[in-house]
Design an enzyme around this catalytic site. Sequence first.
Site, PDB file in Angstrom:
ATOM      1  N   LYS A   1       5.451  -2.694   8.047  1.00  0.00           N
ATOM      2  CA  LYS A   1       6.488  -1.932   7.357  1.00  0.00           C
ATOM      3  C   LYS A   1       7.763  -2.770   7.308  1.00  0.00           C
ATOM      4  O   LYS A   1       8.290  -3.165   8.342  1.00  0.00           O
ATOM      5  CB  LYS A   1       6.756  -0.606   8.079  1.00  0.00           C
TER       6      LYS A   1
ATOM      7  N   ASP B   1       9.823  15.025   9.931  1.00  0.00           N
ATOM      8  CA  ASP B   1       9.271  14.771   8.596  1.00  0.00           C
ATOM      9  C   ASP B   1       7.750  14.838   8.661  1.00  0.00           C
ATOM     10  O   ASP B   1       7.051  14.011   8.087  1.00  0.00           O
ATOM     11  CB  ASP B   1       9.734  13.406   8.082  1.00  0.00           C
TER      12      ASP B   1
ATOM     13  N   GLY C   1      11.671   5.644   0.556  1.00  0.00           N
ATOM     14  CA  GLY C   1      13.114   5.463   0.438  1.00  0.00           C
ATOM     15  C   GLY C   1      13.677   4.470   1.425  1.00  0.00           C
ATOM     16  O   GLY C   1      14.782   3.956   1.226  1.00  0.00           O
TER      17      GLY C   1
ATOM     18  N   ILE D   1       0.821  -1.219   0.000  1.00  0.00           N
ATOM     19  CA  ILE D   1       0.000   0.000   0.000  1.00  0.00           C
ATOM     20  C   ILE D   1       0.853   1.268   0.000  1.00  0.00           C
ATOM     21  O   ILE D   1       0.322   2.375  -0.119  1.00  0.00           O
ATOM     22  CB  ILE D   1      -0.937   0.038   1.227  1.00  0.00           C
ATOM     23  N   GLY D   2       2.160   1.115   0.102  1.00  0.00           N
ATOM     24  CA  GLY D   2       3.018   2.292   0.109  1.00  0.00           C
ATOM     25  C   GLY D   2       4.471   1.914  -0.031  1.00  0.00           C
ATOM     26  O   GLY D   2       4.885   0.812   0.339  1.00  0.00           O
TER      27      GLY D   2
ATOM     28  N   GLY E   1      11.766   1.735   2.765  1.00  0.00           N
ATOM     29  CA  GLY E   1      11.133   0.430   2.796  1.00  0.00           C
ATOM     30  C   GLY E   1       9.770   0.430   2.149  1.00  0.00           C
ATOM     31  O   GLY E   1       9.379   1.366   1.450  1.00  0.00           O
ATOM     32  N   VAL E   2       9.047  -0.659   2.391  1.00  0.00           N
ATOM     33  CA  VAL E   2       7.728  -0.873   1.799  1.00  0.00           C
ATOM     34  C   VAL E   2       6.733  -1.133   2.923  1.00  0.00           C
ATOM     35  O   VAL E   2       7.059  -1.771   3.925  1.00  0.00           O
ATOM     36  CB  VAL E   2       7.746  -2.076   0.825  1.00  0.00           C
TER      37      VAL E   2
END
EC number: 2.7.11.1
Length: 706
Positions: A41, A131, A23, A19-20, A25-26
Amino acid sequence: MSGGKSGSRLSAYSHLKEIGKGGFGVVYAAQRENGEKVAIKRIDKKVPKNRVWTEIQTMKELKKSKYVVEFYEDFVEDGYTYIVMELCEGGSLQAYVREHGALDDATAVHVLRQLISAVSFMHRVNVIHRDLSAGNVFIKDSKKKKMTVKLGDFGLATTLGRGETTCTIVGTPGFIAPQVYDQEYTQSADVYSLGAVLYTMLTARNPPPKGLPPTCGMSPNAARLVEQMMDTDAKKRIPLTQIVLSEFMYENTNENAVIFSREHSRDGRRQRSREPVRSSRDDRSRDGRALIRSSSQPAHSGRAPLSNRPIHDRMPSTSSRGFDSERGRERDRDSGRGTVPPSREDRNRSQLWPIRMDRLEGQRVCTAGGRYIVELDTRCRFEVAAQGNFVKRILIVEVDEMVQTVYVHRIPDRTVRGRNGEEELITLTNNPFVYTSYSQMPKEVQNDYMRLQKMVAVTISGRVAKVTFRRPSQFPDAQAQLMENGDLRIKLPRSVIVRKMDNGEIFNCIDGIATQKQAVSGITLTKVNEVYKYLIRFEQCLNGMDRGMVCFPIVFSAGTNMVGSSPSSLMPSGSSQTSRFPFSNLSNNQPSLVPHSAPFLTKPTSSQRASSANVQRRVSTDENSSPSVAPSKYKIKIDPTTQKVRSIQATDGRVLRCSTSKADQFIFTDPAIRPDDQRFMRTDRVPDRASEMLHTLCERMRKLHQ
């Protein structure tokens, strides 16, 4: 992606779907064996281990915040680190506004209030997100006007105070404060980023990488707040705690506020509709509900913007309208009552959310409808009584840095009887319903909340003196009191003259009995208005002091030359200051508390003068005493054998104990928040609502060892 090898930690999860991707990870949506949906994650192997460790520790540290994506577990397989956390199926806020367009003002304020709560919690544990962007705000529930969000992605978060904390350039362009590029930044950088998130919510666009974003199309108050939050000068940037006091936040928290609808032209530019759209509450008000037409929520108010008010005194000034206005002078001539201050409706409107309880701690009121108690200056309760004097629910209202939370504890039918004012507090349940805005609450809870708010703002505040003026020249044998709700009371030997704030009515209560009223007229009326005007101006002067100075309640006396003089002309100045305005020294042991930074107080030039300019604040006098106030906030237990402190208990049920198994360890119990014990070391972060208890406990331990 498959669920992993049989027997592995990853194999416990199925239906993994990407779903995302970023830089580092996934992120996958997955499902546990019990059917619960989660997010996983997977962090890339090349990410430094210390950064992975920091992200995991940060999520664990922030687990108690309900507006932060909840951490479940972490594990390592095949060199990859996996973090299992709460799934927010609504996706990111950035993706949502790109698809659905900009949010209306009320929804944006509702989301911003949640983010302020999350960032405030982060800052209390010394964490900077670094962030904070619309892409890292995730939607848990996207229902209109009740959107629930969670702050996530702490891969760049860090603890304030470490070597590289304030000298690393990280973040998302457009959401980064200018100080980050200069490699010198503090927690105020998160305020800048929050302003950028607000801009994105209101425009459906990311802010430009540098400079203030264009605010055309926003409401004036929205544009002003964005500019204050995204001020390029960190010193001028609005503090996090003052954002909730802004006019934009206020007008869109009040349910009567106008919400600006936004239309998008074909070229994507946003335009403000000429027709205002009323909030849903305005629609509901047409059916005649008493709650909607409460006097504490007028449609219009003449008050000054909250952002211009001094923050050090959170109770609004009783003089928020000018006294020299043309309309005020006309009222003076017509009524003969003198200056008419803002109505009680205006004051109640400004106190609707959050409820202001400053200086009201310990006050209790019992009525047929239940018991009202102000436990602390930041916490009050309403034990709602049903037929037969049985308690059906308890409302707990807590204010933390102007962010208010309401806890509703439902009591089983006919199990707990209502109690009198002096009796102990009713034990709370372990699973309260939690609300963070007025609109979230069901109608019955809204009604209870309004009853509590009105009781605190009108009745209880009318019992506590804010300014006490002893022996004014107009009434040499009396004392005049400006109460917290703005009423004036002049206590004479045989009667009490009362001036009501809401309607300016002035009457004399013989023997202090409210039913034996007499009208006030002639020279007495003139004298009452002179004293009232003087105290109003005196309060205004004190409100202008330095923000860190808490001046109220205050008790003073003055000389005989007060009539026709302004407070500033009567304050100490030059060689004659001692005789012109001597503050009463109520305690020989009380040091001088005259604030040197006050605009109208002059530092005494000698020790002799200093003795006559002592001001006592927060004194326990007859003016503020209440028969129901407990003699002490905490009860301390001492071991009779060892003479060591064992525990400290608060009147609201909180208990802090010294551990018997480990030195310097404490055990904290707060039944209002969570049923289980919280253990912590003296050097650890202290749990919420335990700091003052720990300080009191340590002070008592220190005195016992002296």
